[in-house]
Design an enzyme around this catalytic site. Structure first.
Site, PDB file in Angstrom:
ATOM      1  N   ASP A 285      41.371  50.354  38.124  1.00  0.00           N
ATOM      2  CA  ASP A 285      40.561  49.358  38.817  1.00  0.00           C
ATOM      3  C   ASP A 285      41.406  48.506  39.764  1.00  0.00           C
ATOM      4  O   ASP A 285      40.927  48.079  40.820  1.00  0.00           O
ATOM      5  CB  ASP A 285      39.853  48.456  37.803  1.00  0.00           C
ATOM      6  CG  ASP A 285      38.605  49.115  37.215  1.00  0.00           C
ATOM      7  OD1 ASP A 285      38.225  50.199  37.709  1.00  0.00           O
ATOM      8  OD2 ASP A 285      38.027  48.552  36.270  1.00  0.00           O
TER       9      ASP A 285
ATOM     10  N   ASN B 158      36.122  40.913  42.953  1.00  0.00           N
ATOM     11  CA  ASN B 158      36.073  40.516  41.545  1.00  0.00           C
ATOM     12  C   ASN B 158      35.908  39.012  41.388  1.00  0.00           C
ATOM     13  O   ASN B 158      34.905  38.545  40.875  1.00  0.00           O
ATOM     14  CB  ASN B 158      37.341  40.963  40.819  1.00  0.00           C
ATOM     15  CG  ASN B 158      37.109  42.158  39.927  1.00  0.00           C
ATOM     16  OD1 ASN B 158      36.108  42.843  40.038  1.00  0.00           O
ATOM     17  ND2 ASN B 158      38.051  42.416  39.038  1.00  0.00           N
ATOM     18  N   GLU B 159      36.929  38.274  41.797  1.00  0.00           N
ATOM     19  CA  GLU B 159      36.893  36.837  41.606  1.00  0.00           C
ATOM     20  C   GLU B 159      37.917  36.123  42.470  1.00  0.00           C
ATOM     21  O   GLU B 159      38.888  36.705  42.941  1.00  0.00           O
ATOM     22  CB  GLU B 159      37.151  36.463  40.137  1.00  0.00           C
ATOM     23  CG  GLU B 159      38.592  36.581  39.658  1.00  0.00           C
ATOM     24  CD  GLU B 159      38.994  37.961  39.225  1.00  0.00           C
ATOM     25  OE1 GLU B 159      40.079  38.414  39.654  1.00  0.00           O
ATOM     26  OE2 GLU B 159      38.241  38.589  38.464  1.00  0.00           O
TER      27      GLU B 159
ATOM     28  N   ASP C 110      42.927  23.205  33.539  1.00  0.00           N
ATOM     29  CA  ASP C 110      43.893  24.167  34.081  1.00  0.00           C
ATOM     30  C   ASP C 110      43.428  24.822  35.371  1.00  0.00           C
ATOM     31  O   ASP C 110      44.250  25.287  36.162  1.00  0.00           O
ATOM     32  CB  ASP C 110      44.185  25.261  33.050  1.00  0.00           C
ATOM     33  CG  ASP C 110      45.099  24.773  31.937  1.00  0.00           C
ATOM     34  OD1 ASP C 110      45.601  23.642  32.036  1.00  0.00           O
ATOM     35  OD2 ASP C 110      45.317  25.532  30.968  1.00  0.00           O
TER      36      ASP C 110
ATOM     37  N   THR D 164      32.967  40.924  34.404  1.00  0.00           N
ATOM     38  CA  THR D 164      33.504  41.674  33.269  1.00  0.00           C
ATOM     39  C   THR D 164      35.027  41.597  33.189  1.00  0.00           C
ATOM     40  O   THR D 164      35.616  42.167  32.269  1.00  0.00           O
ATOM     41  CB  THR D 164      33.107  43.158  33.367  1.00  0.00           C
ATOM     42  OG1 THR D 164      33.701  43.733  34.544  1.00  0.00           O
ATOM     43  CG2 THR D 164      31.599  43.315  33.432  1.00  0.00           C
TER      44      THR D 164
ATOM     45  N   TYR E 241      38.433  38.838  34.504  1.00  0.00           N
ATOM     46  CA  TYR E 241      39.043  37.556  34.116  1.00  0.00           C
ATOM     47  C   TYR E 241      37.982  36.601  33.579  1.00  0.00           C
ATOM     48  O   TYR E 241      38.179  35.908  32.572  1.00  0.00           O
ATOM     49  CB  TYR E 241      39.734  36.975  35.350  1.00  0.00           C
ATOM     50  CG  TYR E 241      40.662  35.808  35.118  1.00  0.00           C
ATOM     51  CD1 TYR E 241      40.979  35.345  33.842  1.00  0.00           C
ATOM     52  CD2 TYR E 241      41.248  35.149  36.205  1.00  0.00           C
ATOM     53  CE1 TYR E 241      41.836  34.284  33.648  1.00  0.00           C
ATOM     54  CE2 TYR E 241      42.113  34.086  36.024  1.00  0.00           C
ATOM     55  CZ  TYR E 241      42.400  33.649  34.754  1.00  0.00           C
ATOM     56  OH  TYR E 241      43.252  32.588  34.577  1.00  0.00           O
TER      57      TYR E 241
ATOM     58  N   ALA F  40      40.229  25.795  30.401  1.00  0.00           N
ATOM     59  CA  ALA F  40      40.756  24.712  29.559  1.00  0.00           C
ATOM     60  C   ALA F  40      40.392  23.335  30.105  1.00  0.00           C
ATOM     61  O   ALA F  40      41.260  22.497  30.371  1.00  0.00           O
ATOM     62  CB  ALA F  40      42.276  24.847  29.433  1.00  0.00           C
TER      63      ALA F  40
END
Length: 266
Positions: free
Chosen positions: A51, A123-124, A152, A163, A165, A187
């Site tokens: 991936d 993805n992100e 954080d 799906t 991180y 966090a």
């Protein structure tokens, strides 16, 4: 696939897969596909690896809208973006022989930093503290000040990126047929003085997320676009929204997004 005959193979130059790539060249030529060395000339872009290789292939070829992307796994297992196994040539041949093939479309997000630098993510996008200190971000949804985040960092994921991180921090898995983006906290600090939502939330594709970084010494955050790091100093504002760009991939029988989720996690 009859009108798509120019193939570009993207690899990460790992020595252990080069022999297998040569076999792919022979297979493509046998079925009258033209192998091109310049991705701009291709209308099929094939990543060979995992991936991570697929994400790199999409980024290095600039999120082509007129090309079909396909992932071939070299690990022996299929994944979210790899629909073929390098040793299962029969499945590849069946796809090559089909005159008409269904296309799956994956949404992407567009990120703009300080009204200057813009890029896309499949993805992100992630933004995290660059030092050992909590990170403070004023979070806006469109023009509404939603919360002041302290922690954080944050992850903004696409449905397919949900799906990855995002899932590791207990974000939700989202159907890619929903045009949206998901925001997950890393966090977050919640007490009598600081308060955030404390859970991931999903925004419509018509919304814009604006992150204003509080300049308190943490002005060189660690930012990631998919699996690449982005180095920009003195970041003040990040805008994230769903892009009109989509990534087109081969849609195979019995290999829907949710079948992939089941195969990967259950």
């Amino acid at each position: 696939m009859s009108n798509r005959r120019n193939i570009y193979f993207f690899t990460l130059q790992e020595e252990n897969i080069q022999a297998n790539v040569e076999n792919l060249y022979e297979l493509a030529e046998r079925y009258d596909f033209n192998i091109v060395k310049n991705p701009d000339q291709a209308n099929i872009i094939v990543s060979v690896g995992d991936d991570g290789a697929f994400l790199q292939a999409v980024r290095k070829t600039d999120f082509r809208q007129d090309a079909l992307y396909t992932g071939i796994s070299t690990s022996g297992t299929l994944s979210m973006y790899c629909d073929f196994d390098i040793d299962d040539t029969l499945k590849m041949v069946e796809a090559m022989k089909k005159e008409q093939i269904e296309v799956r479309k994956y949404p992407t997000i567009e990120v703009t930093v300080d009204n200057q630098t813009s890029f896309h993510c499949l993805n992100e996008f992630s933004i995290r503290s660059g030092i050992i200190k909590t990170f403070v971000i004023d979070v806006f949804i469109d023009k509404l000040h939603f919360e002041t985040f302290r922690g954080d960092g944050m992850i903004i994921a696409t449905p397919t990126g949900s799906t990855a991180y995002n899932k590791s921090v207990n974000g939700s898995v989202v159907d890619p047929m929903l045009p949206c983006l998901q925001v997950s906290e890393l966090a977050s600090l919640n007490n009598n003085q600081y308060r955030t939502l404390g859970s991931s939330f999903i925004l419509s594709g018509n919304r814009k997320l604006i992150l204003e970084v509080v300049q308190d010494g943490n002005n060189y955050p660690s930012m990631g676009m998919d699996n690449e790091a982005l180095g920009i100093q003195h970041v003040k504002k990040v805008e994230v929204q769903l892009s009109d760009k989509v990534i087109k991939t081969v849609k195979l029988k019995d290999n829907s997004f949710w079948e992939k989720v089941k195969r990967s996690f259950l």
